[in-house]
Design a protein around this motif. Structure first.
Motif, PDB file in Angstrom:
ATOM      1  N   ALA A 109      58.124  15.727 -34.670  1.00  0.00           N
ATOM      2  CA  ALA A 109      57.343  15.118 -33.593  1.00  0.00           C
ATOM      3  C   ALA A 109      55.940  14.782 -34.081  1.00  0.00           C
ATOM      4  CB  ALA A 109      57.282  16.054 -32.383  1.00  0.00           C
ATOM      5  N   PRO A 111      52.539  15.511 -32.639  1.00  0.00           N
ATOM      6  CA  PRO A 111      51.806  16.239 -31.601  1.00  0.00           C
ATOM      7  C   PRO A 111      50.376  15.728 -31.453  1.00  0.00           C
ATOM      8  CG  PRO A 111      51.967  17.586 -33.580  1.00  0.00           C
ATOM      9  CD  PRO A 111      52.723  16.317 -33.859  1.00  0.00           C
ATOM     10  N   LEU A 138      54.421  21.713 -28.174  1.00  0.00           N
ATOM     11  CA  LEU A 138      55.840  21.732 -27.815  1.00  0.00           C
ATOM     12  C   LEU A 138      56.090  22.632 -26.613  1.00  0.00           C
ATOM     13  CD1 LEU A 138      58.762  20.939 -28.408  1.00  0.00           C
ATOM     14  CD2 LEU A 138      58.893  22.900 -29.961  1.00  0.00           C
ATOM     15  N   GLN A 142      58.175  21.823 -22.823  1.00  0.00           N
ATOM     16  CA  GLN A 142      59.555  22.290 -22.746  1.00  0.00           C
ATOM     17  C   GLN A 142      60.120  22.257 -21.326  1.00  0.00           C
ATOM     18  OE1 GLN A 142      59.770  26.338 -24.206  1.00  0.00           O
ATOM     19  NE2 GLN A 142      58.041  27.034 -22.978  1.00  0.00           N
ATOM     20  N   TYR A 192      59.749  21.128 -36.169  1.00  0.00           N
ATOM     21  CA  TYR A 192      59.955  22.396 -35.471  1.00  0.00           C
ATOM     22  C   TYR A 192      61.415  22.827 -35.645  1.00  0.00           C
ATOM     23  CZ  TYR A 192      55.767  20.829 -32.877  1.00  0.00           C
ATOM     24  OH  TYR A 192      54.517  20.376 -32.521  1.00  0.00           O
TER      25      TYR A 192
END
Length: 228
Positions: A109, A111, A138, A142, A192
């Motif tokens: 990702a 971020p 993250l 979620q 991740y």
């Protein structure tokens, strides 16, 4: 929906050249379709990710509404005589996902957050560069994404921040030029690895086919699952 995996032959100059540029990778991915797929009613789109498991083991993962043809990548960056790619029926797998299931996951990702130095400046997207902020990026997403990262039992925690089954690694800063632009594009990407539990199956399916976060055209946002 389809899930495709292609292994690069990193000994070839063509493979190393393509892998050196997210812009070239984006072009190679989109060239896999006779007509560029448009987002469907559910927002499903083309997502891709590069996994560098070792120097000699580099894979492209691709999720797409339409079935891709990677012949051009095989010829340029694979094994034309013995290699190829594998495409699986992703829709059937998505239908089997239910709330409460636990899965191992991987996500690359971008971020970022909005920030400004003073009240007079406009806000702009700024990359998170610290591991703690990248992890928190993250965790903040979620719930809306339909999952939660599994928490460790207290006896397995190595530090106060070591609360979740989550590893942040392969942190990269990418810089490349887009055609027609003088200034290069700079991206910070993070991978991740962890374990999650599905909390909302419908929302989670949307996450898997729409992607999570920014820079989806450049290899970010695709989450894949494996048995925990």
């Amino acid at each position: 929906m389809h899930l495709t995996r292609f292994r690069f032959n990193t000994a070839r100059i063509g493979a190393r050249r393509v892998l050196s540029s997210p812009q070239m990778l984006h072009a190679a991915v989109m060239s896999s379709f006779a007509e560029i797929p448009q987002p469907g009613e559910d927002g499903a789109r083309v997502l891709w990710r590069i996994d560098r498991n070792s120097k000699a083991e580099t894979y492209l993962y691709l999720v797409s509404p339409d079935k891709p043809d990677l012949t051009h990548l095989v010829e340029q960056a694979g094994w034309p005589q013995t290699g190829g790619w594998q495409t699986f029926d992703y829709g059937t797998f998505l239908e089997r996902l239910t709330t409460g299931q636990q899965w191992a996951f991987r996500l690359t990702a971008n971020p970022v957050h909005t920030a400004r130095r003073n009240d007079e400046e406009p806000t702009k997207l700024t990359a998170h560069v610290g591991v703690r902020h990248q992890r928190d990026w993250l965790l903040k997403r979620q719930q809306n994404a339909g999952f939660k990262v599994v928490e460790k039992s207290p006896e397995r925690r190595l530090a106060p921040q070591d609360e979740h089954e989550l590893i942040v690694h392969d942190r990269r800063q990418l810089s490349f030029k887009k055609s027609g632009q003088r200034q290069p594009v700079t991206l910070v990407t993070v991978t991740y690895d962890g374990r999650l539990e599905i909390t909302d199956a419908d929302a989670f399916r949307r996450t898997l086919v729409r992607g999570l976060g920014k820079a989806k055209a450049y290899g970010c946002g695709l989450m894949t699952l494996a048995e925990a």
